[in-house]
Each structure stands twice: as C-alpha cells, then as structure tokens.
Design a protein around this motif. Structure first.
Motif, PDB file in Angstrom:
ATOM      1  N   ARG A 139      -5.092   6.159  10.853  1.00  0.00           N
ATOM      2  CA  ARG A 139      -5.877   4.928   9.933  1.00  0.00           C
ATOM      3  C   ARG A 139      -5.903   6.024   8.609  1.00  0.00           C
ATOM      4  NH1 ARG A 139     -10.142   1.339  13.098  1.00  0.00           N
ATOM      5  NH2 ARG A 139      -8.569  -0.075  14.144  1.00  0.00           N
ATOM      6  N   ARG A 140      -5.833   7.084   8.604  1.00  0.00           N
ATOM      7  CA  ARG A 140      -6.308   7.916   7.180  1.00  0.00           C
ATOM      8  C   ARG A 140      -5.123   7.842   6.379  1.00  0.00           C
ATOM      9  NH1 ARG A 140      -8.108  13.310   9.935  1.00  0.00           N
ATOM     10  NH2 ARG A 140      -6.141  13.002  10.846  1.00  0.00           N
ATOM     11  N   GLN A 141      -4.027   7.147   6.636  1.00  0.00           N
ATOM     12  CA  GLN A 141      -2.985   7.395   5.717  1.00  0.00           C
ATOM     13  C   GLN A 141      -3.296   7.130   4.292  1.00  0.00           C
ATOM     14  OE1 GLN A 141       0.470   7.826   7.021  1.00  0.00           O
ATOM     15  NE2 GLN A 141       0.635   6.926   8.935  1.00  0.00           N
ATOM     16  N   TYR A 142      -4.136   6.281   4.058  1.00  0.00           N
ATOM     17  CA  TYR A 142      -4.347   5.655   2.517  1.00  0.00           C
ATOM     18  C   TYR A 142      -5.610   6.611   2.016  1.00  0.00           C
ATOM     19  CZ  TYR A 142      -1.312   1.907   3.389  1.00  0.00           C
ATOM     20  OH  TYR A 142      -0.005   0.912   3.512  1.00  0.00           O
ATOM     21  N   ARG A 143      -6.071   7.770   2.692  1.00  0.00           N
ATOM     22  CA  ARG A 143      -7.200   8.356   1.961  1.00  0.00           C
ATOM     23  C   ARG A 143      -7.029   8.817   0.653  1.00  0.00           C
ATOM     24  NH1 ARG A 143      -4.941  11.158   6.113  1.00  0.00           N
ATOM     25  NH2 ARG A 143      -4.194  13.398   5.582  1.00  0.00           N
ATOM     26  N   ARG A 144      -5.921   9.275   0.398  1.00  0.00           N
ATOM     27  CA  ARG A 144      -5.593   9.679  -1.102  1.00  0.00           C
ATOM     28  C   ARG A 144      -5.741   8.504  -2.161  1.00  0.00           C
ATOM     29  NH1 ARG A 144      -0.307  12.524  -2.213  1.00  0.00           N
ATOM     30  NH2 ARG A 144      -1.553  14.590  -2.237  1.00  0.00           N
ATOM     31  N   LEU A 145      -5.145   7.464  -1.448  1.00  0.00           N
ATOM     32  CA  LEU A 145      -5.090   6.142  -2.395  1.00  0.00           C
ATOM     33  C   LEU A 145      -6.589   5.445  -2.463  1.00  0.00           C
ATOM     34  CD1 LEU A 145      -3.829   3.638  -3.597  1.00  0.00           C
ATOM     35  CD2 LEU A 145      -3.442   2.670  -1.414  1.00  0.00           C
TER      36      LEU A 145
ATOM     37  N   GLY B  62       0.699  -1.349   0.053  1.00  0.00           N
ATOM     38  CA  GLY B  62      -0.079   0.013  -0.006  1.00  0.00           C
ATOM     39  C   GLY B  62       0.911   1.181   0.081  1.00  0.00           C
ATOM     40  N   THR B  63       2.050   1.177   0.562  1.00  0.00           N
ATOM     41  CA  THR B  63       3.089   2.456   0.678  1.00  0.00           C
ATOM     42  C   THR B  63       3.245   2.696  -0.819  1.00  0.00           C
ATOM     43  OG1 THR B  63       4.665   0.878   1.173  1.00  0.00           O
ATOM     44  CG2 THR B  63       3.524   2.253   3.061  1.00  0.00           C
ATOM     45  N   ILE B  64       3.574   1.872  -1.724  1.00  0.00           N
ATOM     46  CA  ILE B  64       3.940   1.955  -2.998  1.00  0.00           C
ATOM     47  C   ILE B  64       2.978   2.757  -3.674  1.00  0.00           C
ATOM     48  CG2 ILE B  64       4.956   1.219  -5.044  1.00  0.00           C
ATOM     49  CD1 ILE B  64       6.927   1.366  -2.727  1.00  0.00           C
TER      50      ILE B  64
END
Length: 318
Positions: free
Chosen positions: A67-73, A31-33
């Motif tokens: 937990r919102r780290q992936y909101r853009r993704l 997910g980080t990539i």
C-alpha cells in the motif's frame, strides 16, 4: 530488472524534458504514471503542480502487494483526483492527505449522444450489447451464462460483443458449450463512432464487471455512461465505483458480482416489463446529465487548476 528498466525510463524522460520551460500543471492519468512524474519532479526534470487521476487498476491490483507504493507521489503531488468515492477511501487507507483529495468523475459529452427513447417489442428478441476489452474483470463469461439462462426461460435474445483481448477464444468456446453460439456475435475491436452507432441498434447494455483473480477492478466504465446517455438501459454489477453511477432500479439494474441468476433475472425483467424499461431509459440519461456531463466537469476542473495556481481561491463543493 524492474528497477533498472524504470531507471532507464526516467532517464529517457529526464533527457526529453530537460530543455522544456516549467509547466504550470502536470496532469497525469493513472497513479502509476503520476508516480513516474513525481520521480522526475524530485530530480528537477519537470516543474509544475502535479495532479494525479486514479482510475481502476492503479488503485486495485497495483496496491495489493504494498500500500506504500505511492508514498513518493503523496509527498510530491499537489492534488489527487480519484474517479469515485471508493477510490478516495483507498487513497486515505494508503496514507494520502485528505485535504489534497477531490473526487472528480470521468464524463461524456452529451452533445455527441442524442437521446433516443427505445421501446421494446413484447415477444421479440432482446438485443443485448457488451463493449470492452475481453479480459476477466469485464465478466463476459458471466454474461454468456446469463444469455443461456435467458434462453432457458423461453426469452429470445441476440447478444453482440464488441472488443478483443486474451479471453476471446475461451469465450467463443464457452458460447458453443452453452449452446448459444448462433445467438452471439463477436465483432472484435470497433472505432468509437461504430460503437455508438451499434449502441442505437441494441436494447440493453450488459456490463457484468467482476474483480479478477489478481485483484484488478474497474473504475467507472465510460461505456456505461455513453449507453445511459443514448437512452439505453444498462445492467451491471455492484462492483468498484459502478453503484455511484447506477442507482439500482432508478438509472439501471445491478446484480452482485458473478451472480448469473441475478443477471438473467435483470435481463428478463427488461425484456418483459415495458414500464420499467422506459423508466430506466429516462433515468439513465437524467443521471448522466446531472452528474457526468463533461462540460460541467471541465468547468470544475478549471476551478481546481486556478486554485492550485493561486488565481482563484473558490473551490467547488465536493
């Protein structure tokens, strides 16, 4: 400083990709990539359907602080493919659209792993193998204590550890403190071909995974799948998505995380109960053939690609 470095990394890739024609699909592992790919997509540096595969640390330690780290993704991505149902639940909790989540396993190529039914010899040493980077979440300290516990019962054992990492020196010292150093071999990093060859020379794969102090967890280790495919019974833990691969007492044996006594008991059972040993050898291979065969998984992946591209509306059952 982190944001500045991230900005430079995005600039680097934006420049590298600016002359590339649009992609059909951008398939990202971890997910980080994928989050970086989403940022590039947002500024128009790349074009194409975005798929994110979530494995382990990207769903555990990475999300602890926010937990919102992936909101853009989640806003930019088209399909999210966790390797386990546990990670699917974590994606839902983080705000991902359930209609865009499909569990997709990692797998192994069964053509590369001949099944060899092992047969333990009563009274002989149990040959135990662990494979992986020597970090806390691999649980090798617990494994060493289990080997010491096995020796205390009078069961002879030989323990081989493949892999290297920051914990190696501490683990070698622990083996000496436990009085089992003569039974333990640290062989360091090996090629994949060597690992497979060594698997066939051992009786049991021991993978006592545990959540690390910073929250880092495994996904579903491919090493377990490979061992099961060869016919080697496995001992692991109720950790992350591992129970989705190993059904206790059917395709392997499981113990609670960091429960050394339970790990010791599982190893002793395999050393002394030939009927269970042979049953788990067959059960492990059958589990991989049914659910983790990379050939079948690749066919499913192609169907997901086609659906995203509008070329085939058929979706395989989830």
């Amino acid at each position: 400083q982190g944001r500045f470095a991230s900005s430079l990394r995005l600039l680097y890739w934006a420049l590298r990709l600016r002359d590339e024609p649009p992609f059909d699909i951008v398939h990202c592992h971890f997910g980080t990539i994928a989050a970086q790919a989403a940022a590039l997509s947002e500024i128009g540096a790349i074009k194409g359907r975005l798929i994110a595969v979530f494995h382990g640390v990207d769903m555990s330690a990475y999300l602890i602080d926010d937990r919102r780290q992936y909101r853009r993704l989640f806003a930019m991505g088209d399909l999210f493919m966790p390797v386990s149902y546990l990670w699917r639940q974590r994606l839902l909790e983080a705000g991902c659209d359930p209609k865009r989540i499909v569990v997709h396993r990692m797998g192994v190529d069964l053509r590369r792993f001949a099944y060899r039914l092992r047969d333990i010899q009563p009274g002989g040493p149990l040959r135990i193998l662990s494979v992986g980077r020597l970090v806390e979440k691999k649980g090798i300290a617990d494994a060493l204590r289990a080997i010491a516990g096995l020796a205390a019962t009078g069961q002879a054992a030989e323990y081989t550890i493949l892999g290297d990492g920051p914990e190696r020196q501490r683990l070698e010292q622990l083996a000496r403190e436990l009085g089992i150093a003569p039974q333990v071999r640290f062989l360091g990093w090996q090629t994949h071909e060597a690992v497979v060859e060594i698997m066939y020379a051992h009786d049991v794969l021991l993978a006592p995974s545990a959540t690390s102090k910073d929250g880092d967890q495994e996904g579903i280790p491919v090493t377990l799948m490979e061992a099961m495919a060869t016919g080697m019974p496995v001992v692991s833990t109720y950790h992350s998505g591992i129970p989705e691969l190993i059904e206790h007492d059917q395709s392997g044996l499981l113990a609670p995380e960091r429960d050394v006594a339970a790990l010791t008991a599982a190893l002793r059972r395999l050393a002394t109960d030939r009927k269970t040993y042979l049953r788990l050898s067959r059960g492990g291979r059958e589990k991989i053939a049914a659910e983790y065969d990379v050939g079948l998984l690749n066919l499913a992946l192609v169907q997901h690609y086609r659906r995203l591209l509008g070329r085939n509306l058929q979706v395989l059952a989830r």
